[in-house]
Design a protein around this motif. Structure first.
Motif, PDB file in Angstrom:
ATOM      1  N   ASP A 130      14.849  17.684  -6.692  1.00  0.00           N
ATOM      2  CA  ASP A 130      13.803  16.670  -6.517  1.00  0.00           C
ATOM      3  C   ASP A 130      14.384  15.389  -5.910  1.00  0.00           C
ATOM      4  N   ALA A 131      15.578  15.015  -6.351  1.00  0.00           N
ATOM      5  CA  ALA A 131      16.223  13.810  -5.815  1.00  0.00           C
ATOM      6  C   ALA A 131      16.608  14.010  -4.352  1.00  0.00           C
ATOM      7  N   VAL A 132      17.112  15.182  -4.022  1.00  0.00           N
ATOM      8  CA  VAL A 132      17.468  15.470  -2.631  1.00  0.00           C
ATOM      9  C   VAL A 132      16.218  15.459  -1.758  1.00  0.00           C
ATOM     10  N   ASP A 133      15.127  16.009  -2.292  1.00  0.00           N
ATOM     11  CA  ASP A 133      13.866  15.987  -1.548  1.00  0.00           C
ATOM     12  C   ASP A 133      13.387  14.547  -1.357  1.00  0.00           C
ATOM     13  N   GLY A 134      13.543  13.712  -2.357  1.00  0.00           N
ATOM     14  CA  GLY A 134      13.183  12.301  -2.238  1.00  0.00           C
ATOM     15  C   GLY A 134      14.023  11.600  -1.185  1.00  0.00           C
ATOM     16  N   ASP A 139      13.039  10.613   6.389  1.00  0.00           N
ATOM     17  CA  ASP A 139      11.924  10.917   7.294  1.00  0.00           C
ATOM     18  C   ASP A 139      11.083   9.669   7.568  1.00  0.00           C
ATOM     19  N   GLU A 140      10.841   8.866   6.538  1.00  0.00           N
ATOM     20  CA  GLU A 140      10.070   7.628   6.708  1.00  0.00           C
ATOM     21  C   GLU A 140      10.806   6.648   7.619  1.00  0.00           C
ATOM     22  N   THR A 169      10.481   7.916  11.185  1.00  0.00           N
ATOM     23  CA  THR A 169       9.136   7.655  11.711  1.00  0.00           C
ATOM     24  C   THR A 169       8.990   6.189  12.113  1.00  0.00           C
ATOM     25  N   ALA A 170       9.467   5.285  11.276  1.00  0.00           N
ATOM     26  CA  ALA A 170       9.374   3.854  11.574  1.00  0.00           C
ATOM     27  C   ALA A 170      10.163   3.505  12.834  1.00  0.00           C
ATOM     28  N   TRP A 171      11.380   4.032  12.964  1.00  0.00           N
ATOM     29  CA  TRP A 171      12.199   3.710  14.137  1.00  0.00           C
ATOM     30  C   TRP A 171      11.638   4.339  15.402  1.00  0.00           C
ATOM     31  N   ARG A 172      11.113   5.555  15.300  1.00  0.00           N
ATOM     32  CA  ARG A 172      10.501   6.176  16.489  1.00  0.00           C
ATOM     33  C   ARG A 172       9.295   5.367  16.948  1.00  0.00           C
TER      34      ARG A 172
END
Length: 130
Positions: free
Chosen positions: A70-74, A80-81, A84-87
């Motif tokens: 769960d921590a790795v997924d977080g 990913d966020e 997305t922000a930098w793109r």
């Protein structure tokens, strides 16, 4: 986030995560896989634990380490966020540059520009004594 990125910044710690995702491993078993002391591996595990990426439990004299999925997924979602922000920022900059008629190749930089001053530098000669 700082602890997370600090923990993921090290090759050995990322490898420990990969090894422990398959199941629990003792710290001593992990130490066998690396050209460093048991204490050094134990410190790496502690950094991962403080970042919340692994959990440890005692079984007798052994400390067993397991990756917390769960921590790795977080962490993946956080990365990913950021992506997305930098793109989005790069896309906005590209759009602004495409809309600016003065930035295309072969455009005249205009009067008062010193061609030897380098890109993006304007050196005005008006009103200066030479």
């Amino acid at each position: 986030m700082d602890r997370l990125f600090h923990a993921l910044a090290d090759t050995t710690r990322r490898d420990i995560l990969r090894r422990c995702v398959r199941g629990e491993l003792s710290v001593s078993r992990l130490a066998e896989a690396y050209p460093m002391s048991f204490a050094a591996v134990q410190k790496h595990v502690t950094v991962l634990e403080r970042a919340g990426l692994v959990t440890k439990r005692r079984r007798g004299r052994e400390q067993l380490v397991r990756t917390d999925p769960d921590a790795v997924d977080g962490a993946r979602r956080a990365l990913d966020e950021l992506e997305t922000a930098w793109r989005a920022r790069v896309d906005r900059m590209s759009g602004l540059l495409a809309d600016d008629p003065g930035t295309g190749p072969g455009t005249d930089p205009g009067p008062g520009t010193d061609p030897g001053a380098g890109p993006g530098t304007r050196e005005t000669t008006e009103g200066q004594d030479r």
